[in-house]
Motif scaffolding. Structure first.
Motif, PDB file in Angstrom:
ATOM      1  N   LEU A   1       6.166   3.066   0.624  1.00  0.00           N
ATOM      2  CA  LEU A   1       5.143   2.659  -0.338  1.00  0.00           C
ATOM      3  C   LEU A   1       4.281   3.866  -0.695  1.00  0.00           C
ATOM      4  CD1 LEU A   1       3.901  -0.684   1.288  1.00  0.00           C
ATOM      5  CD2 LEU A   1       5.605  -0.383  -0.530  1.00  0.00           C
ATOM      6  N   PRO A   2       3.882   3.997  -1.965  1.00  0.00           N
ATOM      7  CA  PRO A   2       3.045   5.141  -2.349  1.00  0.00           C
ATOM      8  C   PRO A   2       1.594   5.006  -1.903  1.00  0.00           C
ATOM      9  CG  PRO A   2       3.493   3.766  -4.254  1.00  0.00           C
ATOM     10  CD  PRO A   2       4.283   3.194  -3.108  1.00  0.00           C
ATOM     11  N   SER A   3       1.160   3.778  -1.622  1.00  0.00           N
ATOM     12  CA  SER A   3      -0.197   3.562  -1.134  1.00  0.00           C
ATOM     13  C   SER A   3      -0.222   2.268  -0.324  1.00  0.00           C
ATOM     14  CB  SER A   3      -1.194   3.490  -2.294  1.00  0.00           C
ATOM     15  OG  SER A   3      -0.855   2.441  -3.165  1.00  0.00           O
ATOM     16  N   PRO A   4      -1.181   2.138   0.578  1.00  0.00           N
ATOM     17  CA  PRO A   4      -1.250   0.934   1.409  1.00  0.00           C
ATOM     18  C   PRO A   4      -1.507  -0.317   0.570  1.00  0.00           C
ATOM     19  CG  PRO A   4      -2.634   2.674   2.304  1.00  0.00           C
ATOM     20  CD  PRO A   4      -2.192   3.123   0.948  1.00  0.00           C
ATOM     21  N   THR A   5      -0.970  -1.419   1.013  1.00  0.00           N
ATOM     22  CA  THR A   5      -1.170  -2.682   0.309  1.00  0.00           C
ATOM     23  C   THR A   5      -2.335  -3.480   0.890  1.00  0.00           C
ATOM     24  OG1 THR A   5       0.432  -3.782   1.742  1.00  0.00           O
ATOM     25  CG2 THR A   5       1.253  -2.866  -0.328  1.00  0.00           C
ATOM     26  N   TYR A   6      -2.938  -2.990   1.943  1.00  0.00           N
ATOM     27  CA  TYR A   6      -4.054  -3.686   2.580  1.00  0.00           C
ATOM     28  C   TYR A   6      -5.316  -3.540   1.727  1.00  0.00           C
ATOM     29  CZ  TYR A   6      -0.765  -3.296   6.431  1.00  0.00           C
ATOM     30  OH  TYR A   6       0.363  -3.349   7.201  1.00  0.00           O
ATOM     31  N   CYS A   7      -6.177  -4.533   1.767  1.00  0.00           N
ATOM     32  CA  CYS A   7      -7.389  -4.509   0.938  1.00  0.00           C
ATOM     33  C   CYS A   7      -8.316  -3.347   1.297  1.00  0.00           C
ATOM     34  CB  CYS A   7      -8.128  -5.848   0.990  1.00  0.00           C
ATOM     35  SG  CYS A   7      -8.636  -6.357   2.629  1.00  0.00           S
ATOM     36  N   SER A   8      -8.202  -2.818   2.503  1.00  0.00           N
ATOM     37  CA  SER A   8      -9.028  -1.674   2.901  1.00  0.00           C
ATOM     38  C   SER A   8      -8.593  -0.382   2.211  1.00  0.00           C
ATOM     39  CB  SER A   8      -8.948  -1.473   4.419  1.00  0.00           C
ATOM     40  OG  SER A   8      -7.620  -1.098   4.784  1.00  0.00           O
TER      41      SER A   8
ATOM     42  N   THR B   1      -6.261   1.462   3.323  1.00  0.00           N
ATOM     43  CA  THR B   1      -5.749   2.345   4.376  1.00  0.00           C
ATOM     44  C   THR B   1      -4.763   1.565   5.238  1.00  0.00           C
ATOM     45  OG1 THR B   1      -7.500   1.779   5.953  1.00  0.00           O
ATOM     46  CG2 THR B   1      -7.911   3.661   4.495  1.00  0.00           C
ATOM     47  N   PHE B   2      -4.029   2.288   6.061  1.00  0.00           N
ATOM     48  CA  PHE B   2      -3.152   1.664   7.046  1.00  0.00           C
ATOM     49  C   PHE B   2      -3.347   2.371   8.370  1.00  0.00           C
ATOM     50  CE2 PHE B   2      -0.639   5.167   5.398  1.00  0.00           C
ATOM     51  CZ  PHE B   2      -0.002   5.680   6.516  1.00  0.00           C
ATOM     52  N   LEU B   3      -2.961   1.724   9.430  1.00  0.00           N
ATOM     53  CA  LEU B   3      -3.002   2.300  10.769  1.00  0.00           C
ATOM     54  C   LEU B   3      -1.562   2.556  11.179  1.00  0.00           C
ATOM     55  CD1 LEU B   3      -4.858   3.028  13.164  1.00  0.00           C
ATOM     56  CD2 LEU B   3      -4.428   0.742  14.037  1.00  0.00           C
ATOM     57  N   CYS B   4      -1.212   3.805  11.426  1.00  0.00           N
ATOM     58  CA  CYS B   4       0.158   4.173  11.787  1.00  0.00           C
ATOM     59  C   CYS B   4       0.478   3.621  13.170  1.00  0.00           C
ATOM     60  CB  CYS B   4       0.322   5.687  11.761  1.00  0.00           C
ATOM     61  SG  CYS B   4       1.973   6.249  12.233  1.00  0.00           S
ATOM     62  N   ASN B   5       1.560   2.863  13.254  1.00  0.00           N
ATOM     63  CA  ASN B   5       1.976   2.283  14.525  1.00  0.00           C
ATOM     64  C   ASN B   5       2.566   3.316  15.470  1.00  0.00           C
ATOM     65  OD1 ASN B   5       2.207  -0.065  12.430  1.00  0.00           O
ATOM     66  ND2 ASN B   5       1.976  -1.016  14.431  1.00  0.00           N
ATOM     67  N   ALA B   6       2.823   4.524  14.995  1.00  0.00           N
ATOM     68  CA  ALA B   6       3.370   5.571  15.861  1.00  0.00           C
ATOM     69  C   ALA B   6       2.262   6.414  16.479  1.00  0.00           C
ATOM     70  CB  ALA B   6       4.335   6.457  15.081  1.00  0.00           C
ATOM     71  N   CYS B   7       1.381   6.960  15.656  1.00  0.00           N
ATOM     72  CA  CYS B   7       0.376   7.894  16.181  1.00  0.00           C
ATOM     73  C   CYS B   7      -1.014   7.286  16.308  1.00  0.00           C
ATOM     74  CB  CYS B   7       0.314   9.151  15.307  1.00  0.00           C
ATOM     75  SG  CYS B   7      -0.414   8.878  13.670  1.00  0.00           S
ATOM     76  N   GLY B   8      -1.246   6.139  15.679  1.00  0.00           N
ATOM     77  CA  GLY B   8      -2.536   5.472  15.775  1.00  0.00           C
ATOM     78  C   GLY B   8      -3.579   5.968  14.793  1.00  0.00           C
ATOM     79  N   ALA B   9      -3.239   6.959  13.976  1.00  0.00           N
ATOM     80  CA  ALA B   9      -4.191   7.484  12.997  1.00  0.00           C
ATOM     81  C   ALA B   9      -4.109   6.682  11.698  1.00  0.00           C
ATOM     82  CB  ALA B   9      -3.896   8.952  12.714  1.00  0.00           C
ATOM     83  N   THR B  10      -5.183   6.685  10.947  1.00  0.00           N
ATOM     84  CA  THR B  10      -5.194   5.992   9.665  1.00  0.00           C
ATOM     85  C   THR B  10      -4.545   6.859   8.595  1.00  0.00           C
ATOM     86  OG1 THR B  10      -7.379   6.835   9.122  1.00  0.00           O
ATOM     87  CG2 THR B  10      -7.278   4.670  10.172  1.00  0.00           C
ATOM     88  N   GLY B  11      -4.112   6.214   7.538  1.00  0.00           N
ATOM     89  CA  GLY B  11      -3.554   6.907   6.388  1.00  0.00           C
ATOM     90  C   GLY B  11      -3.935   6.164   5.136  1.00  0.00           C
ATOM     91  N   LYS B  12      -3.910   6.880   4.009  1.00  0.00           N
ATOM     92  CA  LYS B  12      -4.253   6.239   2.740  1.00  0.00           C
ATOM     93  C   LYS B  12      -3.264   6.600   1.642  1.00  0.00           C
ATOM     94  CE  LYS B  12      -7.490   9.858   1.647  1.00  0.00           C
ATOM     95  NZ  LYS B  12      -8.767  10.375   1.931  1.00  0.00           N
ATOM     96  N   SER B  13      -2.138   7.159   2.029  1.00  0.00           N
ATOM     97  CA  SER B  13      -1.142   7.549   1.043  1.00  0.00           C
ATOM     98  C   SER B  13       0.211   6.965   1.417  1.00  0.00           C
ATOM     99  CB  SER B  13      -1.112   9.074   0.950  1.00  0.00           C
ATOM    100  OG  SER B  13      -0.420   9.475  -0.200  1.00  0.00           O
ATOM    101  N   PHE B  14       1.283   7.751   1.318  1.00  0.00           N
ATOM    102  CA  PHE B  14       2.638   7.264   1.572  1.00  0.00           C
ATOM    103  C   PHE B  14       2.775   6.704   2.987  1.00  0.00           C
ATOM    104  CE2 PHE B  14       5.291  10.096  -1.504  1.00  0.00           C
ATOM    105  CZ  PHE B  14       4.478   9.740  -2.554  1.00  0.00           C
TER     106      PHE B  14
END
Length: 153
Positions: free
Chosen positions: A71-78, A80-93
């Motif tokens: 996905l080019p961007s998160p679909t969550y209303c925030s 952002t997404f929380l990476c299930n691998a590293c635990g860091a947030t992301g706001k792009s791919f």
């Protein structure tokens, strides 16, 4: 050479990076370190090769029940997404399973399954689940025992 990328409404041009130039990848949110990038100068949108030519669907060992979709961007209303691998947030791919709410950064989705590191004598393996407490035997690698102790404290 113009290139149409699914994540951007303008065509991208392949650009050879000059020495001293730095660009921020709009896909991975990291610095572009390759010799060439895909660029939209109108929007200041840049992708290094890995993000410019990704697989749209992958099967990942951490989530074998469904394919992950890029996905080019998160679909969550925030936004952002929380990476299930590293635990860091992301706001792009991200690679995502919307059904299970599993999200991975692009770079986390392609981590090698095994690596050698100069600070440790044994080969290190990527694991996709937290081991059960006490799962490591006395003769197992000491670094794994240390990691296990830290995971459960």
């Amino acid at each position: 050479m113009e290139y149409k990328h699914f994540s951007h409404h303008h065509n991208l041009n392949l650009y050879r990076v000059q020495q001293g130039q730095t660009f921020h990848c709009s896909g991975s949110e990291t610095s572009c370190t390759s010799d060439s990038i895909y660029a939209c100068w109108q929007c200041n949108f840049f992708l290094h090769d890995h993000c410019g030519n990704p697989n749209r669907f992958i099967k990942h060992p951490s989530h074998p029940s469904h394919p992950l979709i890029l996905l080019p961007s998160p679909t969550y209303c925030s936004g952002t997404f929380l990476c299930n691998a590293c635990g860091a947030t992301g706001k792009s791919f991200s690679y995502c399973c919307a059904t299970c709410e599993v999200d991975l950064h692009l770079h986390c989705a392609f981590l090698p399954p095994k690596v050698n590191h100069k600070s440790h004598t044994h080969e290190l393996s990527l694991v996709h689940t937290i081991p059960e407490k006490g799962a490591f035997r006395d003769h197992d690698c000491k670094i794994l025992q240390l990691l296990s102790a830290n995971l459960f404290t």
